[in-house]
Design a protein around this motif. Structure first.
Motif, PDB file in Angstrom:
ATOM      1  N   UNK A  82     -11.454 -13.455  -2.579  1.00 54.23           N
ATOM      2  CA  UNK A  82     -11.473 -12.160  -3.240  1.00 54.23           C
ATOM      3  C   UNK A  82     -10.654 -11.213  -2.380  1.00 54.23           C
ATOM      4  N   UNK A  83      -9.789 -10.405  -2.990  1.00 54.37           N
ATOM      5  CA  UNK A  83      -8.990  -9.442  -2.239  1.00 54.37           C
ATOM      6  C   UNK A  83      -9.098  -8.064  -2.881  1.00 54.37           C
ATOM      7  N   UNK A  84      -8.850  -7.058  -2.075  1.00 63.81           N
ATOM      8  CA  UNK A  84      -8.830  -5.707  -2.613  1.00 63.81           C
ATOM      9  C   UNK A  84      -7.548  -5.055  -2.084  1.00 63.81           C
ATOM     10  N   UNK A  85      -6.535  -4.991  -2.932  1.00 62.71           N
ATOM     11  CA  UNK A  85      -5.238  -4.481  -2.494  1.00 62.71           C
ATOM     12  C   UNK A  85      -5.054  -3.038  -2.938  1.00 62.71           C
ATOM     13  N   UNK A  86      -4.317  -2.278  -2.158  1.00 61.65           N
ATOM     14  CA  UNK A  86      -4.025  -0.896  -2.550  1.00 61.65           C
ATOM     15  C   UNK A  86      -2.540  -0.764  -2.867  1.00 61.65           C
ATOM     16  N   UNK A  87      -2.180   0.372  -3.418  1.00 63.30           N
ATOM     17  CA  UNK A  87      -0.787   0.594  -3.796  1.00 63.30           C
ATOM     18  C   UNK A  87      -0.653   0.662  -5.307  1.00 63.30           C
ATOM     19  N   UNK A  88       0.596   0.774  -5.755  1.00 62.95           N
ATOM     20  CA  UNK A  88       0.826   0.855  -7.200  1.00 62.95           C
ATOM     21  C   UNK A  88       0.849  -0.547  -7.810  1.00 62.95           C
ATOM     22  N   UNK A  89       1.052  -0.579  -9.122  1.00 58.45           N
ATOM     23  CA  UNK A  89       1.035  -1.852  -9.861  1.00 58.45           C
ATOM     24  C   UNK A  89       1.975  -2.888  -9.250  1.00 58.45           C
ATOM     25  N   UNK A  90       3.192  -2.459  -8.946  1.00 53.34           N
ATOM     26  CA  UNK A  90       4.185  -3.372  -8.391  1.00 53.34           C
ATOM     27  C   UNK A  90       3.737  -3.920  -7.035  1.00 53.34           C
ATOM     28  N   UNK A  91       3.211  -3.044  -6.192  1.00 53.96           N
ATOM     29  CA  UNK A  91       2.776  -3.460  -4.857  1.00 53.96           C
ATOM     30  C   UNK A  91       1.606  -4.429  -4.951  1.00 53.96           C
ATOM     31  N   UNK A  92       0.643  -4.129  -5.836  1.00 51.73           N
ATOM     32  CA  UNK A  92      -0.526  -4.997  -5.978  1.00 51.73           C
ATOM     33  C   UNK A  92      -0.103  -6.379  -6.488  1.00 51.73           C
TER      34      UNK A  92
END
Lengths: 410, 410
Positions: free
Chosen positions: A384-394
Motif C-alpha cells: 500500500x502506498x500513499x503518494x503526494x503530488x498532482x495526477x501526473x506525479x502520482x
C-alpha cells in the motif's frame, strides 16, 4: 582547467515558446571532456546583443559555443555578428554553396535563393560540415581562444558537435581530467540517501558526490577530477564500489538506465515473460516497459481495466471482492496480478489500482492511495502506498514503484 | 515597451544536470503581461560573475529577475552579489528571521543556525514573502529600473512571482499591451500550414502569427499588440476566427489543450465510451487518454496485445487473418478495433499495430509502418502511415494520429 561559455541565439528562446535544451546538452558533454561551462547567455537575433555576449563570454572562457541564428532568413544574424565581433568581412565560399546545393538536390528539391547566404563565413574562419541540414557551422580563433557557431536544431547541433567540435577540443591542453559516473537509485528518500552518504556527501571532496532527484529516482553523480583519465576513472570506480556497498538494493542501475530497462533486461536474460494489469496508471506501466526496444521478448499481454466491469469481465476478478473491499484495495490488486499472470501464461505480473486524482478521493481512500501487487514464479508481494503530488506525479511514481517492486523479486 | 532580462544563478544549471525551466516560465508570463524578455543569463554562484551579468541586464532592460542563490548555504551568494551591485551593505531584518523561525516551527522542526543568513537583505531593498520555503525574495530599485531576486525552486519562484512581482509590474506604465492566443493543429505538415497562412505569416504583421511544431502538433501563436487590452484582444480574436476558417478541421483546440483532452471532452459531452487496443504503442494511447482527469467517464477497457497470442486470445482476432496478412496490417488493425469495441460494449474504439523499431523492420514492412483503425457507432476508418524518427517519435506520432482520427469522426 579550460573553461567554456555557451551562447544560445533566438527570439523563440526568450518568449518561453521553446526551452533551450542545447545548453544543457553541451554543458554535460563539455563537462565529460573536462571543460566545465562557467556561463551561458540567451540573446535575441540581433547583431549588437550577440557581440556584447561574445565580449563577455570570451572574457570568461577559453572555448565559446554559439548555437542558432545560422539559418537562411533575414533574422538569422549569427554570421554577421561573428564577423562584427572578429572585425572582419563575411566571405563567400564557393565550395560551401556547392554542398548546400547538393543537400537540396539529394532530396529532389530546388535550393531557394535565400539559402545562398549560408555560404558566407567570416574571413579567416573555418566552415564545419553539417550532414543533417543546410547551415554549415563556423570555427574561429581569437588569440588562444576557440569560437564555434553551431546550428540551433538540436539534432544538427549535436551531430556537428560530436563530429567537428570534439576533435578540436581534444587537441587543447587539458591539465586536469573529469570523469563522471552516475548511480541510479530507487526506493528511498533524498534525506535518507544523504544520511547514508555521510562523509561522501561532503562539499569539496574529490570525487565530489552530489545527487539529483525526480519522481523517486535519485541519481548520484560521482565527479572525479585528476591529472589524467586513468587516475580519475580509478577514483570514480573506487567510490562507485563503496557507494554500492552502502546503498545496497537501492541502486538499480548506472548511467542513463531506466527502471523499465533494468526490469526488461533481467526478464530477457532469464527468458521470462511478464503481463501487466493497470487501473489508475491507465497504460503507463506498459508504456514504460515498451519504451525499451525489444520489449516484445518479454511483454506479451497488458490489460487496462479502468472500470470495475473490465476488471470482472477481462481479468475475472470476483465482483464480490470488489463489493467487499472496493476496487482500490490490496485484495483487488492481488487478484488482478494473479489473474493477469494466469491469463497471459506469463512468468511474472504487475498490477496497479489506486486513486490518481485530482477528484475521486474520500476520507477512507484519499487521492494518492495506491496498491501495487507483483506476482512471479515463486511468490507474490503487495504493498500500500500513499503518494503526494498532482495526477501526473502520482501516476508516474506509482508506475516506477511497481517496476521497482518487481525488480527486487526477479 | 518595457523590457525584461532574466538571470538564473546556480552551478547545477551549468553542469547539464538541471535544465533551467524558470527562465522559460518567466519569459512566457512576462510576455503575457506585455513585458518581453530580451536577454537571459545563466551564471555561477559567484559574486563577481553575478555582478557582471547584473551590469549587462540593467543596461538592456527595465525589469531584471534573478532566480536562485538565496538558500542558506555558503555557495548561495545572490544576496551578497545584489548588495555589491547596489553598492550597499547587507542588513539584518528581525522580522524576516521571525518568519523563517515560524516556518520551521510550523513544520515541527528546529531552525538550523545556517538559515539566519536568509534574514539579511541589501540596505534599502524590500523583502518579498515566501509562503512555500524559507528564502525571502528581494526587490530593489536602481533609478527607474526594478530588480527582483527570487528563489530557484520552481514552485517557490512561481508563487512569489504571482503574489509579489506581478502586482509591482502592473504598477509600471505599459504603453502597449500584448495578447496571445494559441491555436492547436494536427493532421498536416508545417510547410502546408505556412502555405495556408499566406500573408498571415508575414514578418512584422500585427497580430504576428508564428508557429512551433512537435510530434505533428502545430501550435499557431497569434501575438496581438495594441494600446490597450480590449483592443489587442479584439485583434487576436478576429485573426483567430479567420485562421479557423482557413485551417478548417486541422484546428483541434486552443491554449494548452491536448488531443486526448479534446477527444475525451467530446466523448464525455455525448455520454459515449471508448475502448483501446494497442500493439506497437504498448499502452501509450491509453496513457494519453487517462492523463486527463475524469477519463473514467469514457475509457473503460484497454488491451495491450503486444504478442500475436494476445491478439488471438484476448481480442479474438482470427489466427488465419494474422497468418495471411501479418500482425502489422490493415486487416488486423480493423479486427482489433472491432473486437475491442464489441468486447468492451463501447461506443468507439481505437486500434493500433505497427513497427516502432529500431529493429523488426523488413523491406515490405519497414520501421515506421503503422496501421490505425477507429470504430464508432456509425462507421469505421482505417489508415496506413509511414512515420520517421526514433522509436519514441514513431510511437508518440502514432498515438496522436490515432486520437486525431477518432476526433474527426465523433
Amino acid at each position: 582547467m579550460k573553461k567554456a561559455s555557451v551562447i544560445s541565439i533566438g527570439n523563440e528562446l526568450l518568449s518561453g515558446r521553446t526551452v533551450d535544451t542545447n545548453c544543457a546538452h553541451l554543458s554535460e558533454r563539455l563537462l565529460s571532456i573536462s571543460i566545465p561551462v562557467v556561463s551561458s547567455y540567451v540573446v535575441r537575433d540581433e547583431v549588437e546583443a550577440i557581440v556584447r555576449s561574445l565580449d563577455l563570454a570570451v572574457g570568461e572562457a577559453d572555448v565559446v559555443l554559439i548555437t542558432g541564428g545560422l539559418g537562411p532568413t533575414d533574422d538569422d544574424v549569427t554570421r554577421q555578428a561573428l564577423a562584427a565581433f572578429l572585425k572582419v568581412e563575411l566571405q563567400f565560399q564557393g565550395e560551401l554553396l556547392e554542398k548546400i546545393m547538393v543537400f537540396f538536390a539529394r532530396r529532389g528539391r530546388q535550393m531557394a535563393i535565400k539559402n545562398k547566404v549560408q555560404a558566407y563565413i567570416p574571413a579567416g574562419s573555418k566552415a564545419l560540415a553539417n550532414n543533417l541540414g543546410t547551415a554549415p557551422g563556423i570555427m574561429a580563433k581569437v588569440g588562444e581562444k576557440l569560437l564555434f557557431a553551431l546550428p540551433g536544431v538540436p539534432s544538427e547541433m549535436e551531430r556537428m558537435f560530436e563530429e567537428s567540435v570534439i576533435p578540436e577540443l581534444r587537441k587543447l591542453d587539458v591539465e586536469r581530467v573529469i570523469v563522471i559516473r552516475k548511480l541510479r537509485c530507487f526506493g528511498t528518500g533524498e534525506s535518507n540517501i544523504a544520511e547514508l552518504l555521510g562523509d561522501f556527501g561532503r562539499r569539496g571532496r574529490n570525487p565530489l558526490i552530489n545527487f539529483t532527484a525526480g519522481h523517486g529516482v535519485i541519481t548520484l553523480h560521482i565527479v572525479a577530477t585528476a591529472a589524467n583519465e586513468a587516475q580519475a576513472r580509478r577514483m570514480a570506480e573506487k567510490d562507485e564500489k563503496q557507494l554500492r556497498g552502502m546503498l545496497g538494493e537501492f541502486v538499480y542501475g548506472t548511467g542513463e538506465q531506466t527502471l523499465a530497462e533494468v526490469v526488461g533486461d533481467k526478464l530477457a536474460r532469464k527468458g521470462k515473460t511478464i503481463a501487466v494489469a493497470e487501473s489508475c496508471t491507465g497504460g503507463l506501466v506498459s508504456k514504460l516497459l515498451t519504451d525499451v526496444p525489444g520489449a516484445s521478448r518479454y511483454l506479451t499481454h497488458g490489460w487496462i481495466t479502468y472500470s470495475n466491469g473490465a476488471k470482472i469481465s477481462e481479468l475475472g476478478v470476483a465482483s464480490g471482492l470488489i463489493e467487499k473491499h472496493g476496487a482500490v484495495s490490496e485484495e483487488v490488486a492481488q487478484a488482478m496480478a494473479r489473474r493477469a499472470r494466469e491469463k497471459a501464461g506469463a512468468d511474472a505480473a504487475i498490477a496497479v489500482t489506486g486513486i490518481a486524482g485530482p477528484t475521486g478521493g474520500r476520507e477512507q481512500k484519499p487521492v494518492g492511495l495506491v496498491y501495487v501487487s507483483v506476482e512471479w514464479d515463486g511468490g507474490s508481494d503487495s504493498k500500500r502506498f500513499s503518494f503526494s503530488g498532482d495526477r501526473e506525479a502520482i501516476r508516474l511514481r506509482t508506475a516506477l514503484t511497481a517496476l521497482n517492486m518487481l525488480r527486487l523479486k526477479i
